[in-house]
Design an enzyme around this catalytic site. Structure first.
Site, PDB file in Angstrom:
ATOM      1  N   PRO A  78       0.569  -1.290   0.029  1.00  0.00           N
ATOM      2  CA  PRO A  78       0.050   0.080  -0.180  1.00  0.00           C
ATOM      3  C   PRO A  78       0.849   1.225   0.030  1.00  0.00           C
ATOM      4  CG  PRO A  78      -0.949  -1.541   1.443  1.00  0.00           C
ATOM      5  CD  PRO A  78       0.424  -2.006   1.052  1.00  0.00           C
ATOM      6  N   CYS A  79       0.399   2.199  -0.733  1.00  0.00           N
ATOM      7  CA  CYS A  79       1.401   3.245  -1.184  1.00  0.00           C
ATOM      8  C   CYS A  79       0.465   4.854  -0.616  1.00  0.00           C
ATOM      9  CB  CYS A  79       1.593   3.550  -2.678  1.00  0.00           C
ATOM     10  SG  CYS A  79      -0.100   3.740  -3.594  1.00  0.00           S
ATOM     11  N   GLN A  80      -0.428   4.723   0.174  1.00  0.00           N
ATOM     12  CA  GLN A  80      -1.097   5.948   0.429  1.00  0.00           C
ATOM     13  C   GLN A  80      -0.284   6.845   1.396  1.00  0.00           C
ATOM     14  OE1 GLN A  80      -2.162   2.946   0.837  1.00  0.00           O
ATOM     15  NE2 GLN A  80      -4.652   2.688   0.031  1.00  0.00           N
TER      16      GLN A  80
END
Length: 376
Positions: A78-80
């Protein structure tokens, strides 16, 4: 029938399986996959089989030792926490999952790894310390290359820029980080191909609601009461929500995971199918000349991208099955790595591994084990 010289892989943070489509097509086949989102797991299983294991990757660490020495570990944590589209909070709990990816690499000790993430993690100075931490950690056992790619260079009708941190285990004839970087660059060049425009792609599906393009987005489009103007008609904000218009004669902007409502991009169907003058550009010109903003709902010719169009823009196979609600389907598509982009990366890595290694017998043994386990 498995293709000749198929390599084995562990897929982490697998999502709906877009990255896996590309890797399989390139001859790298997962024997284990993991994803937290339950709807994405169902989508993955419907298209790739029951090798997907649901839940947090932390719940499966005791099982990962079974795959020690597998050819490739790949995934997109996940890159948020790193994305310019998010809050860019390094303390976001999801930001730490990229370290979990490398915990898994340390445990499995694959011959190679591919870690995908947003461009910002590779390009912004604020993430320099994290880049250094990850590359230093990986460099203990691997020659490492960090590459930035635009999916539109690989036949994807979308300007989606992503970073790939790629490592090949030391001890093989790949002798340095620089040699790996050069080999990847040369191989990736061979996989460059022109991408269709948004209009060309949508014409292959037909108008919204037609048999091959049935899953429409019903979110309304209304004129912004206080338009935000930019030089380009496709920037700023001419309509409600963050879903901006797409140029029918160009590539799509990055499809976000927040699609499904008014954050879904907009297209002009009359321009695409009838060759009518572009409504968005005409309205933008009207405003730039000092014209009064229009009110109410936009003409019906403007509508938001359908699920089928988003799948096609991400270059999923035409028969790809999506599970879950409509909002979940949009989210799964937006979170995916474009299949053709993933295929180019995987094919380039596979070429390097087969050029510099002879680990095929081990790969075949892993694949045979996986197939026997699935049959049992």
């Amino acid at each position: 029938m498995l293709p000749a010289k198929t390599l084995s892989a562990v897929s982490l943070f697998s999502g709906a399986g877009g990255m896996d489509v590309g890797f399989v097509n390139a001859g790298i086949r997962p024997i284990f996959a993991n994803e937290l989102d339950s709807s994405a797991c169902k989508t993955y299983a419907a298209n790739h089989g029951d090798l997907i294991q649901p839940g947090s990757i932390l719940d499966h660490f005791d099982d990962l030792h079974r795959f020690k020495g597998v050819d490739v570990v790949f995934g997109g944590p996940p890159c948020q926490g790193f994305s310019v589209a998010g809050k860019m909070d390094p303390n976001d709990i999801r930001s730490g999952l990229i370290r979990t990816f490398f915990d898994a690499v340390d445990l499995i000790q694959p011959q190679a790894f591919v870690c995908e993430n947003v461009k910002a993690l590779a390009a912004l100075s604020r993430w320099q310390d994290i880049r250094n931490e990850l590359t230093t950690r990986a460099s203990k056992n691997y020659h490492v290359a960090l590459i930035l790619l635009n999916s539109s260079d690989f036949g994807v009708p979308q300007n989606r820029e992503r970073m790939f941190l790629i490592g090949v285990r030391k001890g093989h004839p790949v002798q340095s980080d620089l040699q790996l970087q050069q080999a990847l660059s040369e191989s990736l060049q061979k996989h460059h191909k022109p991408a269709p425009t948004v209009g060309e792609l949508i014409r292959t599906l037909g108008p919204a609601g037609s048999p091959a393009n049935q899953r429409v987005c019903k979110a309304k489009i209304t004129f912004a009461s206080n338009p935000v103007l930019r030089k380009s008609p496709y920037a700023g904000m001419l309509f409600n929500g963050a879903g901006r218009p797409l140029n029918s004669f160009g590539r799509s902007s990055t499809l976000p995971a927040s699609m499904g409502g008014n954050k879904t991009p907009i297209v002009d169907e009359e321009c695409i199918f009838q060759g009518a003058k572009n409504y968005v550009e005409e309205y933008h010109q009207h405003l730039m000349k000092g014209g009064t903003p229009r009110k109410g709902e936009a003409p019906k010719r403007l509508r938001r991208l359908t699920i089928d169009e988003c799948l096609a823009i991400q270059t999923f196979p035409v028969d790809y099955i999506l599970s879950g609600s409509q909002s979940s389907a949009y989210k799964q598509i937006g979170n995916a790595v474009p299949c053709l982009m993933a295929e180019a990366v995987a094919a380039s890595l596979r070429d390097i591994m087969l050029t510099y290694t002879s680990n095929i017998e081990q790969a075949d043994s892993y694949l045979n084990y996986a197939l026997q386990s699935q049959e049992a």
